[in-house]
Design an enzyme around this catalytic site. Sequence first.
Site, short mmCIF file in Angstrom:
data_model
loop_
_atom_site.label_atom_id
_atom_site.label_comp_id
_atom_site.label_asym_id
_atom_site.label_seq_id
_atom_site.Cartn_x
_atom_site.Cartn_y
_atom_site.Cartn_z
N GLU A 1 0.88 -1.16 0.00
CA GLU A 1 0.00 0.00 0.00
C GLU A 1 0.92 1.22 0.00
OE1 GLU A 1 -2.74 0.39 3.31
OE2 GLU A 1 -3.40 2.34 2.55
N ARG B 1 5.32 -12.92 9.50
CA ARG B 1 6.00 -11.68 9.16
C ARG B 1 7.34 -11.61 9.89
NH1 ARG B 1 2.39 -7.56 9.21
NH2 ARG B 1 3.90 -5.92 9.50
N LYS C 1 4.39 0.49 9.67
CA LYS C 1 4.43 1.76 8.95
C LYS C 1 3.84 2.89 9.78
CE LYS C 1 3.16 0.00 4.77
NZ LYS C 1 2.69 0.05 3.38
P1 ATP Z 1 1.43 -2.09 8.34
O1 ATP Z 1 2.85 -2.05 8.83
O2 ATP Z 1 0.77 -0.78 8.45
O3 ATP Z 1 0.66 -3.28 8.82
P2 ATP Z 1 2.13 -3.41 5.96
O4 ATP Z 1 3.56 -3.43 6.32
O5 ATP Z 1 1.31 -4.64 6.02
O6 ATP Z 1 1.46 -2.28 6.78
P3 ATP Z 1 1.71 -3.34 3.10
O7 ATP Z 1 2.04 -2.25 2.17
O8 ATP Z 1 0.33 -3.85 3.10
O9 ATP Z 1 2.03 -2.78 4.51
O10 ATP Z 1 2.73 -4.54 2.89
C1 ATP Z 1 2.98 -5.10 1.62
C2 ATP Z 1 3.29 -6.56 1.75
O11 ATP Z 1 4.41 -6.75 2.60
C3 ATP Z 1 2.14 -7.31 2.38
O12 ATP Z 1 1.91 -8.48 1.63
C4 ATP Z 1 2.60 -7.63 3.76
O13 ATP Z 1 2.06 -8.83 4.21
C5 ATP Z 1 4.11 -7.71 3.59
N1 ATP Z 1 4.78 -7.34 4.85
C6 ATP Z 1 4.60 -6.24 5.58
N2 ATP Z 1 5.32 -6.26 6.69
C7 ATP Z 1 6.01 -7.42 6.69
C8 ATP Z 1 6.93 -8.04 7.58
N3 ATP Z 1 7.31 -7.47 8.72
N4 ATP Z 1 7.43 -9.25 7.23
C9 ATP Z 1 7.07 -9.84 6.09
N5 ATP Z 1 6.20 -9.32 5.21
C10 ATP Z 1 5.67 -8.12 5.50
#
Ligand code: ATP
Length: 585
Positions: A49, A275, A285
């Site tokens: 996003e 994650r 974020k």
């Molecule tokens: P927020 O931190 O606000 O929850 P987000 O990190 O999930 O947001 P996205 O832009 O939706 O933000 O993430 C893009 C992709 O990266 C998604 O498929 C998400 O699952 C993956 N992602 C985000 N954070 C992690 C993480 N810490 N480890 C592995 N994958 C991640």
Amino acid sequence: MPTHDSGPHDRTGTDPIEESRPKDFIRDIVAEDLRTGKHTSVVTRFPPEPNGYLHIGHAKSISLNFGIPKEFGGECHLRFDDTNPSKEEQEYVDSIMEDVRWLGWDWGTHLYYASDYFGQLHDWAVHLIRTGLAYVCDLNADQVREYRGTLTHPGKPSPFRDRTVEENLDLFARMKAGEYPDGSRTLRAKIDMAHPNLNMRDPVLYRVLRATHHRTGDAWCIYPMYDYAHGQSDAIEGITHSVCTLEFEDHRPLYEWFIEHLPVPHKPRQLEFARLNITYTALSKRKLLELVQKGYVAGWDDPRMPTLAGIRRRGYTPEAIRTFCEKIGVAKANSVVDLAFLEQCLRDDLNKRAPRRMGVLRPLKVVLENYPEGQVEEMDLVNNPEDPAAGTRKVPFSKVLYVEQDDFMEEPPKKFFRLAPGREVRLRGAYFITCTGVDKNERGEITELRCTVDLNTRGGSATDGRSPKATLHWVSAAHAVNAEVRLYDRLFTKANPEDYPEGQDYKANLNPQSLVTLAGAKLEPSLVSAQPGLIVQFERLGYFCADRDSTPGRPVFNRAVTLKDTWAKVQAKDKAESGKGAGSR
Ligand code: ATP
Ligand code: MG
């Protein structure tokens, strides 16, 4: 460098790629789907996003989503999940593309935006209304929440649940036409208000929101919710395996419900993995945005930030990050990776590649009393002992030098082998020197050391075979380049930044020492016009990266990582004191 790979590999016999590929449960599923012929090639997507910069957690997801099609044959789409215009910006879109490329991945022609599907998503919403599976609801957000019930109590049906198809079509058209204020009405799926999974209790599909979208402008005043948009975007693009993080596991029934009830051209499968979490690091974020907006850091690319832009500026390499992502692997259970492991991946990479240079961070002047005034010798210094092909360079040596303040003690304790009165040490690639005197100012502070040099030890070795216990780095005072050096350390003092005192928040654990700026560093002359991004090892100190704040004649260097894990000691001490693991949450 990994590259986009479009052709399927030969999957018969002893395929070397099959043998060497990383093994995990997601790759096993993909391999099985290809073996059984369910799919002939794999299509994944990385769906950020655009509401912030990418961080190291995203690198794990990128590595998985781009890595799988590279290994098995297929493609990975970069798709911006831009369904929430109030938080999204073009700046984030640009930075995300830059960061994915920097990591070494290429989406080729497969760049997509969920907003490109707004028309199709709208038509499918109308389809759900027509088939009696969606309705316009007049409850506001608080009421929707109240009606939803809890894990232990079923929800109550909305009083608007039984509107006729005609009425719903009319109201939805008027929502779209802008007849209703923001938040006043929603379109909801008609599933089951008593479903044990709360996500299935008539989830909202569309809300009224007047916000200018970074791509569609003001064309829409209704926007699809993430859960509705995401799976259908996957279906439109022919994604075979929609890999996401564990928090979406509970959303999978809904993901599948949409796929089942809509005339979609493809049926993607959602798979969840754990994650990435890292000690001493915040990977959300929302928090990173707060640190930027409230000025706790200097921006998204502050070298203390876990963003890819931040760690790149700090001196992390794409190779180190890719190795890190491969080594931590992919699992289904949440865990926390030690930050020390990420740092070690960087050291391992830079040890092989970074040229060695001499830089004195906190200079102490040394005068070589028996060295001829005005004489300058060019000493040959090895560029990288790990890489003979890197050769040597000339470094000027003269009567007045700088050494590190830490490398001298007037009254050395037992295990201090560096310079002290009467003690002989080696200057790297130059000579042996012996300290003969210490000059002080009226406050008793040391201003300079007086030393003698043994001119028979040129190059750093003695013919009589004697060898000092310590070798120091040095810079010739007359030739030194003045530099600013920024010593970065971990952003949080606690392994788990969420472990904060009552009434406070994670910001209570910010490390006040995370940046120490040294304005008076002295570097060897070869670094006078270091280009931003240049990464070197300052001998005995660590790896440093020239910052974009460098100006001609005055470089600025960021410390990427020290040579050894100094925190291992601190942690061991913490552990002994608290009796519990400082590195585990
Ligand atoms: P927020 O931190 O606000 O929850 P987000 O990190 O999930 O947001 P996205 O832009 O939706 O933000 O993430 C893009 C992709 O990266 C998604 O498929 C998400 O699952 C993956 N992602 C985000 N954070 C992690 C993480 N810490 N480890 C592995 N994958 C991640
Ligand atoms: Mg997310």
